[in-house]
Design an enzyme around this catalytic site. Structure first.
Site, PDB file in Angstrom:
ATOM      1  N   ASP A   1       0.823  -1.205   0.000  1.00 38.65           N
ATOM      2  CA  ASP A   1       0.000   0.000   0.000  1.00 38.65           C
ATOM      3  C   ASP A   1       0.860   1.259   0.000  1.00 38.65           C
ATOM      4  O   ASP A   1       0.499   2.274  -0.612  1.00 38.65           O
ATOM      5  CB  ASP A   1      -0.925  -0.014   1.221  1.00 38.65           C
ATOM      6  CG  ASP A   1      -2.044   1.021   1.125  1.00 38.65           C
ATOM      7  OD1 ASP A   1      -2.221   1.603   0.046  1.00 38.65           O
ATOM      8  OD2 ASP A   1      -2.732   1.246   2.127  1.00 38.65           O
TER       9      ASP A   1
ATOM     10  N   HIS B   1      -7.533  -1.069   8.949  1.00 41.54           N
ATOM     11  CA  HIS B   1      -6.590  -0.482   7.987  1.00 41.54           C
ATOM     12  C   HIS B   1      -6.988   0.991   7.851  1.00 41.54           C
ATOM     13  O   HIS B   1      -7.975   1.314   7.191  1.00 41.54           O
ATOM     14  CB  HIS B   1      -6.699  -1.235   6.662  1.00 41.54           C
ATOM     15  CG  HIS B   1      -5.791  -0.702   5.599  1.00 41.54           C
ATOM     16  ND1 HIS B   1      -4.599  -1.312   5.264  1.00 41.54           N
ATOM     17  CD2 HIS B   1      -5.886   0.380   4.791  1.00 41.54           C
ATOM     18  CE1 HIS B   1      -4.009  -0.638   4.293  1.00 41.54           C
ATOM     19  NE2 HIS B   1      -4.769   0.404   3.991  1.00 41.54           N
TER      20      HIS B   1
ATOM     21  N   HIS C   1      -6.296   5.127   7.261  1.00 43.36           N
ATOM     22  CA  HIS C   1      -5.510   6.213   6.669  1.00 43.36           C
ATOM     23  C   HIS C   1      -5.697   7.460   7.528  1.00 43.36           C
ATOM     24  O   HIS C   1      -6.742   7.671   8.133  1.00 43.36           O
ATOM     25  CB  HIS C   1      -5.921   6.441   5.215  1.00 43.36           C
ATOM     26  CG  HIS C   1      -5.357   5.399   4.297  1.00 43.36           C
ATOM     27  ND1 HIS C   1      -4.640   5.693   3.171  1.00 43.36           N
ATOM     28  CD2 HIS C   1      -5.371   4.048   4.365  1.00 43.36           C
ATOM     29  CE1 HIS C   1      -4.242   4.577   2.571  1.00 43.36           C
ATOM     30  NE2 HIS C   1      -4.688   3.561   3.280  1.00 43.36           N
TER      31      HIS C   1
ATOM     32  N   CYS D   1      -1.799   9.758  -1.505  1.00 43.70           N
ATOM     33  CA  CYS D   1      -1.988   9.872  -2.951  1.00 43.70           C
ATOM     34  C   CYS D   1      -0.956  10.846  -3.504  1.00 43.70           C
ATOM     35  O   CYS D   1      -0.829  11.969  -3.025  1.00 43.70           O
ATOM     36  CB  CYS D   1      -3.390  10.392  -3.234  1.00 43.70           C
ATOM     37  SG  CYS D   1      -3.644  10.758  -4.963  1.00 43.70           S
TER      38      CYS D   1
END
Lengths: 299, 299
Positions: free
Chosen positions: B16, B206, B208, B239
């Site tokens: 990731d 998970h 962010h 990103c």
């Protein structure tokens, strides 16, 4: 998870956020003050009454107080001693925030007197200030750790909190001055102090995000008796000599998270971000908040 | 606050963390792999078996698997379909991580099939993989919110979790893909999924850190049934087209916080920071972790 329905976020941008920066003009501070009030801020740290040669960024305390007189917001002035309290009262403030370090070594380094002497000085100073109509509160710095002594015994913090509450402090701020606290410690100390002071004082937490835990720490404080969190727009307040090191927890991140959790802060996230841009532009730093960069979670 | 005594932090840097970056060499990936193992990492996302033209950063999946064969760490390979699973098994992996988006719209956009079709495909693919000796788990992406549908009904997530656990997934990962979750939502969904799948599957989160809540969210997950958190060194995984937007929660910040709370992760903070520097140098980004910048809290 059980939280209060509403939480007071006190903005500390103008004082803690700017105190270590190159001085910004009173005009810019006033613009920031207006932006904070427009965002819904109900209480803020306006300035400190300390020696201008030591903290030049706060040298315009009197002018700032005069220019914001009558605004619909509670203005706190930081004071370290009786002379500071007299200056604050003369400048028209009615809310005085005292600061004592619970680390004896830090207190001697920073204030020239150990914690016990500082408490005695507070007791002597608080009485006339309260008699003069002021609301007096106490921030306990290095409550979770100290650059000299490292770990601080929580029992010591509880003892100091009980004594300053008995002397008239209506709120106790637990300050993670160097950003070392973890959530379990914040939970335990907040609960212990809340139990110790009972109805005599409310509890606030003043958290720096140095190690990324400030929001988790703030939530732990709110779950264990705190009703107020201090925070600064854009995460201002980082030490200017440690680039990248985070300062205060960003108020827009905190407000956004609490809002998502259904906890009322009365604040406009968008307007807080506006204020963050204004403040960070003024000191020449990027906006150091997640929501300032990414925007709110849902449109 | 009640937490597990020990927590599995699974490193996702190699997959990731790197998947949206310009490809780094297999040699650099191997150096990072070694640094992660040296830091005490017990499980990691190694790579994904997807179309190299779509994700060029993962084009060396076979070589990376061959070069890390026999290492004392569980290597997870991300797969999206039966063909990916066959490639992963052929490359020698025994741990397959499937991903399904619980948002129907996101699933159609990203995987070319709605959620129900994706579940059916997983059911068909899981059986032969399990028969071949593989351990199979499922990550549910957009579990807390979707860029197309915004809010996702938690009941839908619980339903999908129950179905994929019944089909053989031994762990369910709840992914906050776009960083919109808040702690109360994480607590509630983790608890609901844990209750629904019971002993059939463990729960991971998970998260962010897009809006600064990842650590608070992780703690909420751990308080409500999760035993694993995913994280990347240096907060990798942002990103590349949104500079400054945070990616995965930084594993060194998480490990440092848990360590301070007395929760065992088996990890060396200093070595995680070493790995973060290596990884961030490789992709030309600054280390985006608080502990990477400020260092651990006490010497």
């Amino acid at each position: 998870m059980t939280f209060p329905r509403s939480v007071l976020l006190r903005d500390v941008s103008l004082r803690d956020g700017l105190q270590d920066e190159a001085p910004v003009s009173t005009e810019v501070k006033l613009a920031l003050f207006e932006a904070l009030v427009a965002a819904g801020i109900r209480e803020l740290e306006l300035t400190s009454f300390v020696r201008p040669d030591r903290v030049p960024a706060m040298a315009d305390a009197d002018a700032l107080c005069a220019a914001t007189d009558g605004a619909d917001v509670i203005r706190w002035g930081l004071v370290l001693n009786r002379r500071g309290a007299e200056r604050a009262l003369a400048a028209g403030l009615t809310h005085l925030q005292y600061v004592i370090s619970v680390s004896d070594t830090h207190s001697r380094h920073n204030a020239g007197a150990g914690t016990d002497d500082a408490i005695a000085a507070f007791e002597a100073a608080a009485v006339p200030a309260i008699d003069a109509g002021a609301t007096v509160e106490m921030t306990l710095s290095t409550a979770f750790g100290c650059p000299y002594e490292q770990r601080i015994d929580p029992a010591r913090v509880v003892d100091v909190a009980r004594r300053v509450a008995a002397a008239g402090a209506t709120s106790i701020g637990l300050a993670d001055t160097i950003g070392v606290a973890v959530p379990t410690e914040v939970a335990a100390l907040t609960q212990a102090v809340a139990d110790a002071v009972g109805d005599d004082a409310s509890i606030g937490a003043h958290l720096h995000d140095t190690r990324g835990l400030a929001i988790a720490n703030g939530l732990a404080a709110l779950e264990h008796g705190a009703t107020r969190l201090d925070a600064a727009v854009g995460g201002l307040g980082g030490c200017p000599f440690a680039p990248g090191a985070s300062g205060n927890v960003a108020i827009e991140d905190l407000a956004h998270g609490l809002d998502g959790m259904g906890i009322d802060t009365g604040l406009s996230i968008d307007r807080l971000v506006d204020a963050a841009r204004l403040a960070c532009d003024a000191v020449g730093r990027p906006v150091a908040s997640a929501v300032g960069i990414a925007g709110p979670r849902f449109a």
